[in-house]
Design an enzyme around this catalytic site. Structure first.
Site, PDB file in Angstrom:
ATOM      1  N   CYS A  20      42.136  41.069  32.264  1.00 43.67           N
ATOM      2  CA  CYS A  20      40.857  41.056  31.543  1.00 43.67           C
ATOM      3  C   CYS A  20      39.660  41.593  32.311  1.00 43.67           C
ATOM      4  CB  CYS A  20      40.551  39.624  31.102  1.00 43.67           C
ATOM      5  SG  CYS A  20      41.793  38.900  30.017  1.00 43.67           S
ATOM      6  N   HIS A  54      33.405  37.556  30.281  1.00 52.65           N
ATOM      7  CA  HIS A  54      34.368  37.465  31.387  1.00 52.65           C
ATOM      8  C   HIS A  54      34.023  38.380  32.566  1.00 52.65           C
ATOM      9  CE1 HIS A  54      38.846  36.526  32.441  1.00 52.65           C
ATOM     10  NE2 HIS A  54      37.959  35.874  33.173  1.00 52.65           N
ATOM     11  N   LYS A  60      51.501  42.260  30.376  1.00 58.22           N
ATOM     12  CA  LYS A  60      50.188  41.963  30.928  1.00 58.22           C
ATOM     13  C   LYS A  60      50.319  41.505  32.379  1.00 58.22           C
ATOM     14  CE  LYS A  60      46.377  38.636  30.531  1.00 58.22           C
ATOM     15  NZ  LYS A  60      45.773  37.543  29.733  1.00 58.22           N
TER      16      LYS A  60
END
Length: 573
Positions: A96, A152, A318
């Protein structure tokens, strides 16, 4: 696999909750909507700087869009992509924070100090304050700038907040993982807090609203209150489809025939997000923005395969540097594109959006030297060759060093134990530990991940620390050519050495107890004063050796409860 439509009660329930603001039964999503007669008489492209809508989804797998052959329904994304330009050689980062930082700064993470992991809620860390951000450049160009969704990029000081980094307004979460309804986020046992913010204030009154629809409704409200004659930039960073796997039940009902529960919930979330994008697109047309707009769609990293996502037929997931972790879904939809309805194989990276969008906005890039991104609009709009020929996926000196790597294996110029990856032309090199390396088909089996016969596993690379692939000929990374082409390996290692000389120290400070939400009224938010200096450490010591000092019973117990909490959150509806 059979897929069922919504039953009659679904429409009633959606309307009653206010989720669908327009007539979603209209046959054409992008049908013409009446605009100002004066605008109709103007020449088409670039009469005024275009309105820019950047949509970023979270943890959506490469396979999880209709036009990639998915069993998940995404009619809006499919249509927008089909009528625009599909980017099929498009790269993002594996997790992220790195993707978001590179989008906002146009720089590789080695040039912002964020090359290791993510920014965690209790770390005194954020996007470096000396970086001029994309929204700040667009503000300079006369744009109104708005952010909706997941930030984030750190919040320990007020200077780190979105409204201090170039956005006129902000509605969303500051951390990386919240409940879709309650907006609670737990960073370990007993360290829980509320995380939904309006500007720089806590948005307590929005609790209970499903975030995907809340964010789409906010975008519509922004468009309704703004004039289409003035340029606007809206960054829509959906929380979807990150865990916890939560969706309105009527969307889950569509996928009731899916045997795998995680995949069923995940599919519902993707379709829910697709309808939110539909509402945003309809609002652009309703309020007169569409004819002079550019819509960019991007995922932030590969899908998490054990939480319903699929990157098939790519390798990895991921958090890895295999294609399944870094190859993204991307497309551009705009009436301003000169060559529409096509697929582009131009090499594009998430850092490229910074110079591309600033150039589209007629902004000034001369005072932001050293960008790693390129202006790829000619490649997207006209089909010209991409100016990009290589991508540094990353160099992470703190990640656990590979057991079998060495300087000797790197021709004496690179320690192959260090996690790194680079693509130059058609070649891709990985060193160190690239992460989980299997190929996982869509998880449709009832007991997955127990059904391991549905997974292709490669075990002959466990003692390796160097891999080389011709990505153009072998996009699924099945044929390692490192032994056959040592000349190419050496060339790419030389490029890693070059980039590593330009890297700044890693910013990855220890957690600060002052960040606990209990000290902030029960919500996550800034805790350091504006006079506090930037706290960060530049240690290049491998993470594994640093953590040896923390192997205590309490630490192990805390780790157990954190994993248990994550699993429980993932199973909530």
């Amino acid at each position: 696999m059979a897929v069922y439509a919504l039953t009659g009660f679904s429409l009633v329930s959606l309307l009653s909750f206010g989720y669908l603001s327009w007539d979603w039964m209209k046959p054409s999503l992008v049908a013409d909507v009446a605009t100002d007669p004066m605008e109709k008489s103007l020449p088409p492209a670039f009469v005024r700087p275009p309105h820019i809508i950047f949509i970023l989804t979270d943890d959506q797998g490469y396979h999880d869009v209709g036009y990639h052959g998915s069993d998940i329904q995404t009619p809006t994304l499919d249509r927008l992509a089909a009528e625009g330009v599909k980017l099929e050689n498009y790269y993002i980062q594996p997790i992220c924070t790195p993707s978001r930082s590179q989008l906002i700064t146009g720089r590789y993470q080695i040039h912002t100090g964020l090359q290791h992991s993510i920014i965690r809620p209790r770390q005194p860390n954020c996007l470096p304050l000396d970086q001029v951000t994309l929204p700040q450049k667009l503000q300079e160009a006369g744009y109104s700038t708005h952010m909706v969704g997941k930030w984030h990029l750190g919040f320990y000081k007020k200077e780190c907040l979105p409204t201090r980094r170039g956005f006129d307004t902000f509605l969303g979460s500051l951390t990386g993982n919240v409940d879709y309804y309650t907006y609670d986020n737990c960073d370990g046992p007993g360290v829980c807090g509320y995380d939904l913010h309006e500007g720089e204030d806590v948005a307590w009154d929005q609790s209970g609203k499903y975030s995907t629809f809340l964010y789409a409704q906010r975008v519509s409200k922004i468009l309704a209150s703004h004039s289409p004659k003035e340029p606007i930039f809206i960054y829509v960073a959906f929380q979807a489809v990150h865990t916890p796997l939560q969706s309105p039940k009527e969307y889950i009902y569509r996928y009731r025939s899916m045997g795998n529960v995680a995949r069923r919930k995940y599919a519902a979330m993707v379709t829910c997000m697709d309808e939110a994008v539909k509402n945003i697109t309809w609002a652009l047309k309703k309020y007169g923005y569409y004819d002079n707009s550019v819509i960019v769609f991007s995922t932030d990293n590969g899908g998490q395969t054990f939480s319903g996502g699929s990157n098939w037929p790519l390798r990895g997931r991921k958090g890895t540097y295999w294609e399944g972790g870094v190859r993204g879904i991307g497309f551009v939809h705009s009436p301003l594109i000169k060559r529409k309805r096509r697929t582009s194989w131009a090499l594009v990276h998430i850092t490229d959006w910074y110079p591309t969008l600033v150039s589209l906005a007629r902004g000034n890039l001369s005072n932001v030297p050293g960008l790693d991104g390129y202006d790829v609009w000619p490649a997207i709009s006209e089909g010209k060759e991409s100016p990009r020929t290589e991508i540094l996926h990353n160099i992470d000196p703190l990640y656990n060093h590979a057991k079998y790597g060495s300087l000797e294996d790197g021709f004496g110029i690179w320690n192959t134990a260090v996690q790194a990856s680079i693509r130059v032309g058609e070649w891709k090199l990985l060193t160190g530990d690239p992460g989980y390396s299997d190929w996982i088909p869509p998880q449709t089996l009832t007991n997955f991940p127990g059904s391991w016969w549905n997974l292709e596993r490669l075990t002959d690379g466990l003692r390796k620390s160097v891999w080389l692939f011709n990505i153009t000929a072998d996009p699924y990374e099945r044929y390692d050519l490192s032994e056959q082409r040592p000349d190419v390996v050496r060339t790419l290692l030389t490029r890693l050495v070059h980039y590593n000389r330009t890297a700044i120290p890693v910013r990855y400070p220890a957690e600060n107890p002052r960040a606990h939400p209990d000290f902030n009224g029960g919500a996550w938010g800034p805790w350091a004063s504006e006079d506090d200096g930037e706290e960060w450490e530049g240690s290049r010591e491998p993470l594994k050796s640093r953590n040896k000092k923390k192997k205590c019973k309490i630490c192990k117990l805390r780790s157990f409860f954190r994993k248990l909490n994550t699993r429980l959150m993932s199973n909530r509806i």
